[in-house]
Design an enzyme around this catalytic site. Structure first.
Site, short mmCIF file in Angstrom:
data_model
loop_
_atom_site.label_atom_id
_atom_site.label_comp_id
_atom_site.label_asym_id
_atom_site.label_seq_id
_atom_site.Cartn_x
_atom_site.Cartn_y
_atom_site.Cartn_z
CG ASP A 265 4.92 -2.92 -4.71
OD1 ASP A 265 5.72 -3.24 -3.81
OD2 ASP A 265 3.82 -3.49 -4.91
CE LYS A 272 5.31 -5.88 -6.86
NZ LYS A 272 4.23 -6.88 -6.83
CG ASP A 283 1.82 -0.25 -6.75
OD1 ASP A 283 0.67 -0.51 -7.17
OD2 ASP A 283 2.34 -0.80 -5.76
CG ASP A 343 4.69 -7.63 -3.56
OD1 ASP A 343 4.62 -6.39 -3.68
OD2 ASP A 343 4.76 -8.41 -4.52
CD GLU A 345 2.60 -2.57 -1.82
OE1 GLU A 345 2.73 -3.81 -1.84
OE2 GLU A 345 2.17 -1.92 -2.79
NE ARG A 347 -3.48 -6.67 0.66
CZ ARG A 347 -3.77 -7.86 0.14
NH1 ARG A 347 -4.30 -8.82 0.89
NH2 ARG A 347 -3.57 -8.11 -1.14
N1 BES Z 1 1.07 -3.30 -6.66
C1 BES Z 1 0.86 -4.70 -6.53
C2 BES Z 1 -0.28 -5.20 -7.40
C3 BES Z 1 -0.01 -5.25 -8.88
C4 BES Z 1 0.61 -6.34 -9.46
C5 BES Z 1 -0.46 -4.21 -9.70
C6 BES Z 1 0.80 -6.38 -10.82
C7 BES Z 1 -0.26 -4.28 -11.05
C8 BES Z 1 0.37 -5.36 -11.62
C9 BES Z 1 0.52 -5.04 -5.09
O1 BES Z 1 1.14 -4.27 -4.13
C10 BES Z 1 0.97 -6.45 -4.88
O2 BES Z 1 2.13 -6.70 -4.94
N2 BES Z 1 0.02 -7.34 -4.64
C11 BES Z 1 0.32 -8.71 -4.46
C12 BES Z 1 -0.53 -9.22 -3.32
C13 BES Z 1 -0.14 -10.60 -2.85
C14 BES Z 1 1.21 -10.57 -2.21
C15 BES Z 1 -1.18 -11.08 -1.87
C16 BES Z 1 0.00 -9.45 -5.75
O3 BES Z 1 -1.00 -9.15 -6.40
O4 BES Z 1 0.79 -10.31 -6.13
ZN ZN Z 2 1.73 -2.38 -4.70
MN MN Z 3 3.06 -5.03 -3.63
#
Ligand code: BES
Ligand code: ZN
Ligand code: MN
Length: 493
Positions: A265, A272, A283, A343, A345, A347
């Site tokens: 990811d 990111k 991920d 990001d 993604e 869901r």
């Molecule tokens: N895979 C990430 C979530 C994640 C972040 C897992 C850090 C483990 C450690 C997910 O796809 C993501 O990026 N989520 C975002 C959502 C936001 C953009 C609403 C997040 O948590 O920042």
């Molecule tokens: Zn992710």
């Molecule tokens: Mn993400």
């Protein structure tokens, strides 16, 4: 690999004999066999070993004992929980690696736990504690290469058959946990969507599980707009791996398991930050848990429940064709989604997998696992998996399974208020609900695609790696979820 017998442990010869010790009420230490009692009493009298939990003491016996090493491990006051035994087993597994043991015997006394639980949890701890991922370490000295146990013997003083049953359960569950860790430890380049497909097809050749893999063509035919959108910026093809196990009973429930298989990811166009991005190879841990659990189900072949596993898999990359913030995408369900943040993604993968699985397999319950939000780490840290559900009964079942496995979960609420945060001006939904309650709004998004089917969502972003430090959980990916799913299936009423 693990044998169970009632023989005298003091007659056993091999690399290490481990004895789990429970101190008596007056603090004295006691084992049945007199030769061993002499050593234990000495260790106790020296003050080096009191039998408290987490303590261990290694010694080299004289000619009166044929084993090369004797290890005492403290269990503390009458252990009653499965987790305490798992932790002791993990410690033995670690100590065995320290001294490069190949053969091990384990015995114990005075534990307030059924013999089957004892066999199961001791096995799990031992085998999960004996884990290292060294595939890519090519230039380590011979004496630094990990050595794993080849032969393990348990010496329960009673209920040999129950202990043996437990050992078999523990072996299958530990293997699943390690399989999930192995998948997770592969970098984004070593474990792509294709590897999920290969693993799934492998299961269908060696167990009564059917495997269907959707590639780009099938994903388009099924209008899986979410999976396709996430994959748009990638070089490789997305896959949806569908595994189905059918039990012999005609009227059995079907349980649907869905796991996020995001193999790396980057965040996509909503890129990111660089620091720590390497961890985003993990991920796919939800997908790994589902795959590993399906492998175990293929081995155990439960008689009372059908199990379907669905893993949508791709990486999330910012290639030239990548989905952009503001784009409006379609989904298998027919609902349209405004992509606010590329990001968010996970869901988008899960919405298609959930809707497809529910429509085509009509399950009586659904459990999904995903490293879905960073917010769950803020809320629960690395100690509890976040659980959200539309069904109290199913939530309780999953909670129970998790706590039996040493994989605790904590429930967070769902509700209209949270769902409202996902309203879009231009589409049916948007893919983020703002900063407040990020973990819950992610679940509220998924809820739009499960309808009335009883469903549990597990956000494992905090526990899939950096999980609570434990003797049987190494640094790196924990393999979380695989054992909880297996336990859930085993105890499905
Ligand atoms: N895979 C990430 C979530 C994640 C972040 C897992 C850090 C483990 C450690 C997910 O796809 C993501 O990026 N989520 C975002 C959502 C936001 C953009 C609403 C997040 O948590 O920042
Ligand atoms: Zn992710
Ligand atoms: Mn993400």
């Amino acid at each position: 690999m693990i044998t169970v017998s009632k023989k005298k442990m003091s007659a056993w010869s091999g690399d290490m004999l481990a004895v789990l010790v429970v101190p008596q009420a007056d603090g004295s230490l006691h084992i049945e066999e007199p030769v061993l009692q002499t050593y234990l009493a000495k260790a106790g009298k020296s003050g080096d070993f009191s039998g408290k939990a987490g303590q261990s003491f290694l010694l080299y016996p004289d000619d009166d004992l044929p084993c090369r090493r004797l290890l005492f491990v403290g269990l503390g006051d009458k252990p009653k929980s499965r987790e305490e035994i798992r932790l002791a087993g993990g410690l033995v597994g670690q100590k065995a690696m320290d001294i490069k043991a190949v053969t091990l015997a384990v015995a114990w006394s005075d534990v307030d736990l059924a013999m089957q639980d004892m066999g199961e949890c001791c096995t799990e701890g031992l085998l999960l504690g004996q884990y290292r991922f060294s595939k890519y370490k090519k230039s380590i000295a011979d004496d630094e290469k990990p050595v794993f146990l080849k032969k393990i013997s348990f010496f329960p003083h009673e209920a040999v058959a129950a202990c043996r049953r437990g050992v078999r359960l523990g072996e299958v569950a530990a293997r699943a946990g390690k399989t999930a860790r192995d998948m997770a430890n592969e970098p984004g380049s070593g474990w792509t969507a294709e590897e999920f497909a290969v693993f799934g097809r492998g299961l269908s050749t060696k167990s009564p599980i059917t495997c269907t893999v959707f590639g780009t063509r099938e994903l388009r035919r099924h209008k899986m707009g979410g999976v396709l959108a996430v994959n748009q910026g990638s070089e490789g093809e997305a896959k949806m791996v569908i595994l189905s196990y059918r039990c012999p009973r005609q009227d059995a429930d079907t349980l649907l398991l869905v796991g996020k298989g995001l193999t790396f990811d980057s965040g996509g166009i909503s890129l990111k930050p660089g620091a720590g991005m390497e961890d985003m190879k993990y991920d796919m841990c939800g997908g790994a848990a589902v795959m590993a659990a399906m492998a175990a189900i293929g081995e155990e072949q439960p008689e009372h429940v059908n199990v379907v596993g669905v893993v949508p898999a791709t990486d999330n990359m910012p290639g030239p064709a990548a989905v952009k913030p503001g784009d409006i995408i379609s989904s298998y369900s027919g609902k349209t989604i405004e992509v606010i943040n590329t990001d968010a993604e996970g869901r988008l993968l899960l919405m298609d997998a959930l809707a497809y699985g529910i429509k085509n397999f009509k399950p009586s319950a659904v459990v999904d696992l995903a490293t879905l939000t960073g917010a769950v780490i803020i809320g629960l840290g690395h100690h509890y998996t976040g659980l959200m559900s539309n069904d109290d009964g199913l939530a309780a079942k999953v909670q129970e399974a998790g706590s039996r496995c040493g994989e605790p979960v904590w429930r967070l609420p769902l509700g209209e208020e949270y769902s409202k945060q996902l309203k879009s001006e231009v589409a049916d939904l948007k893919n983020v609900g703002g900063k407040p309650a990020g973990t819950i709004t992610a679940a509220a998004f998924l809820q739009e695609f499960v309808g009335e089917t009883p469903w549990v969502h597990l956000d494992i972003a905090g526990t899939a790696w950096n999980f609570t430090e434990k003797s049987y959980v190494p640094k790196g990916p924990s393999g979380i979820g695989a054992r909880t799913l297996i336990d859930l299936v085993r105890n499905w009423a």
